[in-house]
Design a protein around this motif. Structure first.
Motif, PDB file in Angstrom:
ATOM      1  N   ARG A   1     -13.137  -7.753  22.451  1.00 21.78           N
ATOM      2  CA  ARG A   1     -13.402  -9.138  22.089  1.00 21.78           C
ATOM      3  C   ARG A   1     -13.589  -9.287  20.578  1.00 21.78           C
ATOM      4  O   ARG A   1     -13.272 -10.300  20.006  1.00 21.78           O
ATOM      5  CB  ARG A   1     -14.675  -9.593  22.811  1.00 21.78           C
ATOM      6  N   HIS A   2     -14.149  -8.249  19.957  1.00 24.60           N
ATOM      7  CA  HIS A   2     -14.421  -8.298  18.520  1.00 24.60           C
ATOM      8  C   HIS A   2     -13.435  -7.454  17.705  1.00 24.60           C
ATOM      9  O   HIS A   2     -13.591  -7.334  16.499  1.00 24.60           O
ATOM     10  CB  HIS A   2     -15.852  -7.817  18.248  1.00 24.60           C
ATOM     11  N   HIS A   3     -12.453  -6.847  18.379  1.00 22.00           N
ATOM     12  CA  HIS A   3     -11.446  -6.000  17.730  1.00 22.00           C
ATOM     13  C   HIS A   3     -12.107  -4.895  16.913  1.00 22.00           C
ATOM     14  O   HIS A   3     -11.755  -4.641  15.767  1.00 22.00           O
ATOM     15  CB  HIS A   3     -10.501  -6.835  16.852  1.00 22.00           C
TER      16      HIS A   3
ATOM     17  N   PHE B   1     -14.963  10.515  21.458  1.00 19.56           N
ATOM     18  CA  PHE B   1     -14.423   9.407  22.244  1.00 19.56           C
ATOM     19  C   PHE B   1     -14.519   8.116  21.450  1.00 19.56           C
ATOM     20  O   PHE B   1     -15.275   8.008  20.494  1.00 19.56           O
ATOM     21  CB  PHE B   1     -15.164   9.276  23.586  1.00 19.56           C
ATOM     22  N   ALA B   2     -13.726   7.151  21.865  1.00 20.32           N
ATOM     23  CA  ALA B   2     -13.700   5.845  21.210  1.00 20.32           C
ATOM     24  C   ALA B   2     -14.265   4.808  22.158  1.00 20.32           C
ATOM     25  O   ALA B   2     -13.959   4.796  23.347  1.00 20.32           O
ATOM     26  CB  ALA B   2     -12.281   5.475  20.818  1.00 20.32           C
ATOM     27  N   VAL B   3     -15.113   3.959  21.596  1.00 21.38           N
ATOM     28  CA  VAL B   3     -15.659   2.827  22.339  1.00 21.38           C
ATOM     29  C   VAL B   3     -15.046   1.585  21.714  1.00 21.38           C
ATOM     30  O   VAL B   3     -15.240   1.320  20.532  1.00 21.38           O
ATOM     31  CB  VAL B   3     -17.202   2.787  22.254  1.00 21.38           C
ATOM     32  N   ASP B   4     -14.268   0.864  22.506  1.00 22.89           N
ATOM     33  CA  ASP B   4     -13.572  -0.325  22.009  1.00 22.89           C
ATOM     34  C   ASP B   4     -14.295  -1.583  22.473  1.00 22.89           C
ATOM     35  O   ASP B   4     -14.618  -1.723  23.652  1.00 22.89           O
ATOM     36  CB  ASP B   4     -12.138  -0.358  22.523  1.00 22.89           C
TER      37      ASP B   4
ATOM     38  N   ARG C   1     -13.789   1.113  31.482  1.00 26.38           N
ATOM     39  CA  ARG C   1     -14.433  -0.088  32.013  1.00 26.38           C
ATOM     40  C   ARG C   1     -13.770  -1.339  31.448  1.00 26.38           C
ATOM     41  O   ARG C   1     -14.386  -2.390  31.385  1.00 26.38           O
ATOM     42  CB  ARG C   1     -15.933  -0.078  31.681  1.00 26.38           C
ATOM     43  N   SER C   2     -12.512  -1.225  31.028  1.00 28.91           N
ATOM     44  CA  SER C   2     -11.832  -2.346  30.381  1.00 28.91           C
ATOM     45  C   SER C   2     -11.694  -3.559  31.297  1.00 28.91           C
ATOM     46  O   SER C   2     -11.600  -4.684  30.813  1.00 28.91           O
ATOM     47  CB  SER C   2     -10.464  -1.918  29.862  1.00 28.91           C
TER      48      SER C   2
END
Length: 154
Positions: free
Chosen positions: A64-66, A58-61, A114-115
Protein backbone atom coordinates in the motif's frame (compact mmCIF):
# COMPACT_ATOMS: atom_id res chain seq x y z
CA UNK A 1 2.07 -13.16 52.41
CA UNK A 2 0.28 -13.28 49.08
CA UNK A 3 1.62 -11.28 46.18
CA UNK A 4 -0.94 -9.28 44.25
CA UNK A 5 -0.59 -9.65 40.52
CA UNK A 6 -0.68 -6.64 38.25
CA UNK A 7 -3.54 -6.89 35.74
CA UNK A 8 -2.46 -7.83 32.23
CA UNK A 9 -2.66 -5.12 29.56
CA UNK A 10 -5.63 -5.38 27.22
CA UNK A 11 -5.19 -5.56 23.44
CA UNK A 12 -7.88 -5.15 20.80
CA UNK A 13 -8.43 -7.37 17.78
CA UNK A 14 -5.96 -5.19 15.84
CA UNK A 15 -2.91 -3.30 17.08
CA UNK A 16 0.22 -1.59 15.80
CA UNK A 17 3.23 -3.78 16.66
CA UNK A 18 6.98 -3.12 16.58
CA UNK A 19 9.67 -5.64 15.67
CA UNK A 20 12.64 -3.45 16.68
CA UNK A 21 15.52 -5.77 15.71
CA UNK A 22 14.02 -6.04 12.23
CA UNK A 23 13.67 -2.27 11.89
CA UNK A 24 9.87 -2.52 11.73
CA UNK A 25 7.70 -0.07 13.66
CA UNK A 26 3.93 0.37 13.71
CA UNK A 27 3.16 -2.80 11.72
CA UNK A 28 -0.62 -3.32 11.51
CA UNK A 29 -1.34 -6.66 13.19
CA UNK A 30 -4.39 -8.80 13.67
CA UNK A 31 -4.65 -10.40 17.10
CA UNK A 32 -5.75 -14.00 16.53
CA UNK A 33 -6.23 -16.31 19.51
CA UNK A 34 -7.22 -19.07 17.08
CA UNK A 35 -3.71 -19.17 15.61
CA UNK A 36 -0.93 -20.75 17.65
CA UNK A 37 2.03 -19.14 15.88
CA UNK A 38 2.49 -15.51 14.89
CA UNK A 39 3.09 -14.90 11.19
CA UNK A 40 4.71 -12.11 9.18
CA UNK A 41 4.25 -11.37 5.50
CA UNK A 42 7.72 -11.92 4.05
CA UNK A 43 9.57 -13.09 0.98
CA UNK A 44 12.60 -15.23 1.85
CA UNK A 45 15.62 -13.92 -0.03
CA UNK A 46 18.52 -15.92 1.38
CA UNK A 47 19.52 -18.41 4.06
CA UNK A 48 23.10 -18.17 5.33
CA UNK A 49 25.41 -18.82 8.27
CA UNK A 50 27.05 -16.17 10.45
CA UNK A 51 29.28 -16.97 13.45
CA UNK A 52 28.06 -20.56 13.44
CA UNK A 53 24.36 -19.60 13.55
CA UNK A 54 21.78 -20.07 10.79
CA UNK A 55 20.23 -16.81 9.55
CA UNK A 56 17.56 -15.87 7.06
CA UNK A 57 17.36 -12.66 5.04
CA UNK A 58 13.85 -11.72 3.98
CA UNK A 59 11.87 -8.81 2.59
CA UNK A 60 8.75 -7.38 4.16
CA UNK A 61 6.70 -5.51 1.57
CA UNK A 62 4.13 -2.90 2.49
CA UNK A 63 2.46 -2.72 -0.92
CA UNK A 64 0.00 0.00 0.00
CA UNK A 65 2.91 2.33 0.76
CA UNK A 66 5.32 0.91 -1.88
CA UNK A 67 7.90 0.19 0.84
CA UNK A 68 10.20 -2.83 1.13
CA UNK A 69 12.19 -3.50 4.30
CA UNK A 70 14.97 -6.10 4.06
CA UNK A 71 15.49 -7.87 7.40
CA UNK A 72 17.82 -10.48 8.87
CA UNK A 73 17.08 -12.76 11.79
CA UNK A 74 18.33 -15.99 13.32
CA UNK A 75 16.57 -18.91 11.65
CA UNK A 76 15.29 -20.96 14.59
CA UNK A 77 13.27 -23.73 12.96
CA UNK A 78 11.31 -24.98 9.97
CA UNK A 79 7.81 -26.21 10.81
CA UNK A 80 4.59 -27.33 9.26
CA UNK A 81 2.02 -24.58 9.94
CA UNK A 82 -1.64 -25.13 9.14
CA UNK A 83 -3.13 -21.99 7.59
CA UNK A 84 -6.69 -20.72 7.97
CA UNK A 85 -7.74 -22.62 4.83
CA UNK A 86 -6.58 -25.93 6.38
CA UNK A 87 -3.46 -26.29 4.23
CA UNK A 88 -0.18 -27.20 5.95
CA UNK A 89 2.89 -25.33 4.69
CA UNK A 90 6.53 -25.72 5.72
CA UNK A 91 7.60 -22.29 6.99
CA UNK A 92 10.79 -20.78 8.33
CA UNK A 93 10.54 -19.62 11.94
CA UNK A 94 12.53 -16.70 13.34
CA UNK A 95 12.72 -15.45 16.92
CA UNK A 96 12.90 -11.71 17.48
CA UNK A 97 11.85 -9.06 20.00
CA UNK A 98 8.26 -7.87 19.61
CA UNK A 99 6.70 -4.83 21.28
CA UNK A 100 2.98 -4.32 21.78
CA UNK A 101 2.31 -1.12 23.70
CA UNK A 102 4.80 -1.00 26.57
CA UNK A 103 5.38 -4.78 26.66
CA UNK A 104 8.47 -6.12 24.86
CA UNK A 105 9.28 -9.84 24.64
CA UNK A 106 10.90 -12.36 22.28
CA UNK A 107 8.46 -14.08 19.95
CA UNK A 108 8.62 -16.83 17.37
CA UNK A 109 7.24 -15.72 14.02
CA UNK A 110 6.70 -17.78 10.88
CA UNK A 111 7.54 -16.18 7.55
CA UNK A 112 4.72 -16.57 5.03
CA UNK A 113 3.11 -15.04 1.97
CA UNK A 114 0.29 -13.00 3.51
CA UNK A 115 -0.21 -10.82 0.43
CA UNK A 116 -3.85 -11.88 0.21
CA UNK A 117 -4.46 -10.95 3.86
CA UNK A 118 -5.51 -7.54 5.19
CA UNK A 119 -2.80 -7.47 7.88
CA UNK A 120 0.91 -8.15 7.22
CA UNK A 121 1.35 -9.47 10.77
CA UNK A 122 -0.76 -11.94 12.71
CA UNK A 123 -0.17 -12.32 16.46
CA UNK A 124 -0.95 -15.84 17.69
CA UNK A 125 -1.86 -17.08 21.14
CA UNK A 126 1.67 -18.24 22.05
CA UNK A 127 2.89 -14.63 21.91
CA UNK A 128 -0.16 -13.41 23.84
CA UNK A 129 -0.16 -16.04 26.59
CA UNK A 130 0.43 -14.66 30.11
CA UNK A 131 1.16 -11.21 28.64
CA UNK A 132 -2.17 -9.81 27.43
CA UNK A 133 -5.93 -10.10 27.68
CA UNK A 134 -7.80 -9.73 24.38
CA UNK A 135 -10.87 -7.51 23.98
CA UNK A 136 -12.17 -8.73 20.64
CA UNK A 137 -14.68 -5.86 20.47
CA UNK A 138 -12.02 -3.12 20.47
CA UNK A 139 -9.09 -1.92 18.36
CA UNK A 140 -5.87 0.03 18.85
CA UNK A 141 -5.87 -0.20 22.66
CA UNK A 142 -2.05 -0.51 22.77
CA UNK A 143 -1.30 1.55 19.64
CA UNK A 144 0.10 5.04 20.30
CA UNK A 145 -1.14 7.55 17.77
CA UNK A 146 -4.35 5.63 17.05
CA UNK A 147 -7.67 6.34 18.71
CA UNK A 148 -8.98 3.26 20.55
CA UNK A 149 -12.23 2.05 18.96
CA UNK A 150 -15.09 -0.14 19.99
CA UNK A 151 -16.51 -2.43 17.35
CA UNK A 152 -15.11 -3.57 14.04
CA UNK A 153 -15.41 -0.44 11.88
CA UNK A 154 -12.05 0.77 10.46
Amino acid sequence: MSATKEPLPVVGWRELVALPELGLTAVPAKIDTGARTSSLHATVLDRFERDGADYVRFAVDFGRHHVRQVCEAIHVDRRGITSSNGETQMRLIVKTPMRIGAVEFRAEISLADRSDMQFPLLIGRTALRRRFVVDSGSSWLQSPGRMPRKGRAP
